[in-house]
Design a protein around this motif. Sequence first.
Motif, PDB file in Angstrom:
ATOM      1  N   ASN A 234      85.745  87.337 -47.606  1.00  0.00           N
ATOM      2  CA  ASN A 234      84.820  87.086 -48.718  1.00  0.00           C
ATOM      3  C   ASN A 234      85.028  88.180 -49.761  1.00  0.00           C
ATOM      4  O   ASN A 234      84.678  89.336 -49.526  1.00  0.00           O
ATOM      5  CB  ASN A 234      83.375  87.094 -48.223  1.00  0.00           C
ATOM      6  N   PRO A 235      85.606  87.845 -50.935  1.00  0.00           N
ATOM      7  CA  PRO A 235      85.932  88.881 -51.915  1.00  0.00           C
ATOM      8  C   PRO A 235      84.726  89.437 -52.655  1.00  0.00           C
ATOM      9  O   PRO A 235      84.859  90.400 -53.410  1.00  0.00           O
ATOM     10  CB  PRO A 235      86.862  88.147 -52.895  1.00  0.00           C
ATOM     11  N   THR A 236      83.536  88.863 -52.442  1.00  0.00           N
ATOM     12  CA  THR A 236      82.365  89.289 -53.214  1.00  0.00           C
ATOM     13  C   THR A 236      81.509  90.326 -52.485  1.00  0.00           C
ATOM     14  O   THR A 236      80.545  90.833 -53.060  1.00  0.00           O
ATOM     15  CB  THR A 236      81.478  88.085 -53.567  1.00  0.00           C
ATOM     16  N   GLU A 237      81.837  90.633 -51.231  1.00  0.00           N
ATOM     17  CA  GLU A 237      81.002  91.596 -50.509  1.00  0.00           C
ATOM     18  C   GLU A 237      81.820  92.367 -49.485  1.00  0.00           C
ATOM     19  O   GLU A 237      82.818  91.867 -48.966  1.00  0.00           O
ATOM     20  CB  GLU A 237      79.832  90.897 -49.815  1.00  0.00           C
ATOM     21  N   LYS A 238      81.392  93.597 -49.213  1.00  0.00           N
ATOM     22  CA  LYS A 238      82.054  94.419 -48.215  1.00  0.00           C
ATOM     23  C   LYS A 238      81.777  93.887 -46.815  1.00  0.00           C
ATOM     24  O   LYS A 238      80.718  93.326 -46.548  1.00  0.00           O
ATOM     25  CB  LYS A 238      81.577  95.871 -48.314  1.00  0.00           C
ATOM     26  N   ASP A 239      82.752  94.079 -45.957  1.00  0.00           N
ATOM     27  CA  ASP A 239      82.624  93.699 -44.548  1.00  0.00           C
ATOM     28  C   ASP A 239      81.996  94.885 -43.812  1.00  0.00           C
ATOM     29  O   ASP A 239      82.644  95.600 -43.041  1.00  0.00           O
ATOM     30  CB  ASP A 239      84.007  93.361 -44.003  1.00  0.00           C
ATOM     31  N   LEU A 240      80.689  95.102 -44.055  1.00  0.00           N
ATOM     32  CA  LEU A 240      80.037  96.349 -43.641  1.00  0.00           C
ATOM     33  C   LEU A 240      80.149  96.625 -42.148  1.00  0.00           C
ATOM     34  O   LEU A 240      80.324  97.759 -41.730  1.00  0.00           O
ATOM     35  CB  LEU A 240      78.560  96.325 -44.055  1.00  0.00           C
ATOM     36  N   PHE A 241      80.022  95.600 -41.323  1.00  0.00           N
ATOM     37  CA  PHE A 241      80.034  95.801 -39.873  1.00  0.00           C
ATOM     38  C   PHE A 241      81.364  95.402 -39.234  1.00  0.00           C
ATOM     39  O   PHE A 241      81.497  95.406 -38.014  1.00  0.00           O
ATOM     40  CB  PHE A 241      78.873  95.029 -39.232  1.00  0.00           C
ATOM     41  N   GLY A 242      82.321  95.065 -40.056  1.00  0.00           N
ATOM     42  CA  GLY A 242      83.658  94.785 -39.551  1.00  0.00           C
ATOM     43  C   GLY A 242      83.829  93.452 -38.867  1.00  0.00           C
ATOM     44  O   GLY A 242      84.850  93.223 -38.217  1.00  0.00           O
ATOM     45  N   PHE A 243      82.853  92.534 -39.011  1.00  0.00           N
ATOM     46  CA  PHE A 243      82.956  91.254 -38.306  1.00  0.00           C
ATOM     47  C   PHE A 243      84.162  90.450 -38.790  1.00  0.00           C
ATOM     48  O   PHE A 243      84.922  89.911 -37.978  1.00  0.00           O
ATOM     49  CB  PHE A 243      81.679  90.430 -38.493  1.00  0.00           C
ATOM     50  N   ARG A 244      84.326  90.360 -40.099  1.00  0.00           N
ATOM     51  CA  ARG A 244      85.437  89.565 -40.631  1.00  0.00           C
ATOM     52  C   ARG A 244      86.782  90.210 -40.289  1.00  0.00           C
ATOM     53  O   ARG A 244      87.749  89.523 -39.962  1.00  0.00           O
ATOM     54  CB  ARG A 244      85.284  89.379 -42.138  1.00  0.00           C
ATOM     55  N   PHE A 245      86.819  91.538 -40.396  1.00  0.00           N
ATOM     56  CA  PHE A 245      88.069  92.217 -40.054  1.00  0.00           C
ATOM     57  C   PHE A 245      88.440  91.971 -38.595  1.00  0.00           C
ATOM     58  O   PHE A 245      89.595  91.676 -38.274  1.00  0.00           O
ATOM     59  CB  PHE A 245      87.960  93.720 -40.318  1.00  0.00           C
ATOM     60  N   ARG A 246      87.474  92.089 -37.694  1.00  0.00           N
ATOM     61  CA  ARG A 246      87.783  91.896 -36.275  1.00  0.00           C
ATOM     62  C   ARG A 246      88.236  90.467 -35.993  1.00  0.00           C
ATOM     63  O   ARG A 246      89.131  90.251 -35.171  1.00  0.00           O
ATOM     64  CB  ARG A 246      86.567  92.262 -35.411  1.00  0.00           C
ATOM     65  N   LYS A 247      87.637  89.501 -36.671  1.00  0.00           N
ATOM     66  CA  LYS A 247      88.059  88.113 -36.470  1.00  0.00           C
ATOM     67  C   LYS A 247      89.497  87.922 -36.929  1.00  0.00           C
ATOM     68  O   LYS A 247      90.315  87.311 -36.232  1.00  0.00           O
ATOM     69  CB  LYS A 247      87.129  87.168 -37.239  1.00  0.00           C
ATOM     70  N   THR A 248      89.815  88.451 -38.104  1.00  0.00           N
ATOM     71  CA  THR A 248      91.172  88.320 -38.613  1.00  0.00           C
ATOM     72  C   THR A 248      92.154  89.110 -37.764  1.00  0.00           C
ATOM     73  O   THR A 248      93.262  88.642 -37.478  1.00  0.00           O
ATOM     74  CB  THR A 248      91.233  88.778 -40.086  1.00  0.00           C
ATOM     75  N   ALA A 249      91.765  90.317 -37.328  1.00  0.00           N
ATOM     76  CA  ALA A 249      92.630  91.125 -36.471  1.00  0.00           C
ATOM     77  C   ALA A 249      92.928  90.388 -35.164  1.00  0.00           C
ATOM     78  O   ALA A 249      94.055  90.423 -34.660  1.00  0.00           O
ATOM     79  CB  ALA A 249      91.996  92.476 -36.190  1.00  0.00           C
TER      80      ALA A 249
END
Length: 222
Positions: A75-90
């Motif tokens: 989501n380019p409009t907000e930070k991934d504060l808790f890393g949920f999106r990063f962990r899913k992509t990782a």
Amino acid sequence: MPQSPGKLARGAVAASVFAGLTITWPSAPVLACGYEDPTSAAQGALNWVYPDSLHVVGAIAMAVAARELPPPNFNPTEKDLFGFRFRKTAGSIAQLGGVFRLASPVQSSLSFSLVLVEAVLWTRFEADPDGLHTQIHVNGPAPGDVVLVSGESVIAEIDAGRLTIGRAFDRGYLRLYGPKDRVDQFLGLYRNVGETVITEDDTLGSTWVVIQPRPAPAAPAQ
């Protein structure tokens, strides 16, 4: 009690898949990706270094609109504060790395890097005598790497067995950069990645990784 041959085989597959997976978590010298700071996702710079690479963005957007690919996770409009999106992509990249590792020939010398255009997240797949190793969240490619430019939706579909590296390349969802002989070598080795899918099987009382054929497409309605 001795384990059954089938159970031992599945355990060996699991070990093979995950032996080469690592995540390099952000540290001071590592450039921020879009998950940490959406404004840092410098796609324009990416297009300058890899000419026409942003054609991938348009091809993926049209495929998402046509429901041929799922929407991206980023989501380019907000930070991934808790890393949920990063962990899913990782996790998605790690799964792809496992299939690359299985498809990689013994003692291959072909290392390559992947950048996901949404967050400009780099992953490196390094070949060494022990096999192919996946390093997620790195600064960028190493000299001599073949570079793959693609997107989250594409990796998700390859993981799910609904798309192959070759078809993604042919449809413009993935672009390759590097010397022609090394690009040709990459396609020769990995074009069919996506024809099998990694799933989990807990029918024996514990979870095992199973490599199975890609599901056949559903027959069209009459």
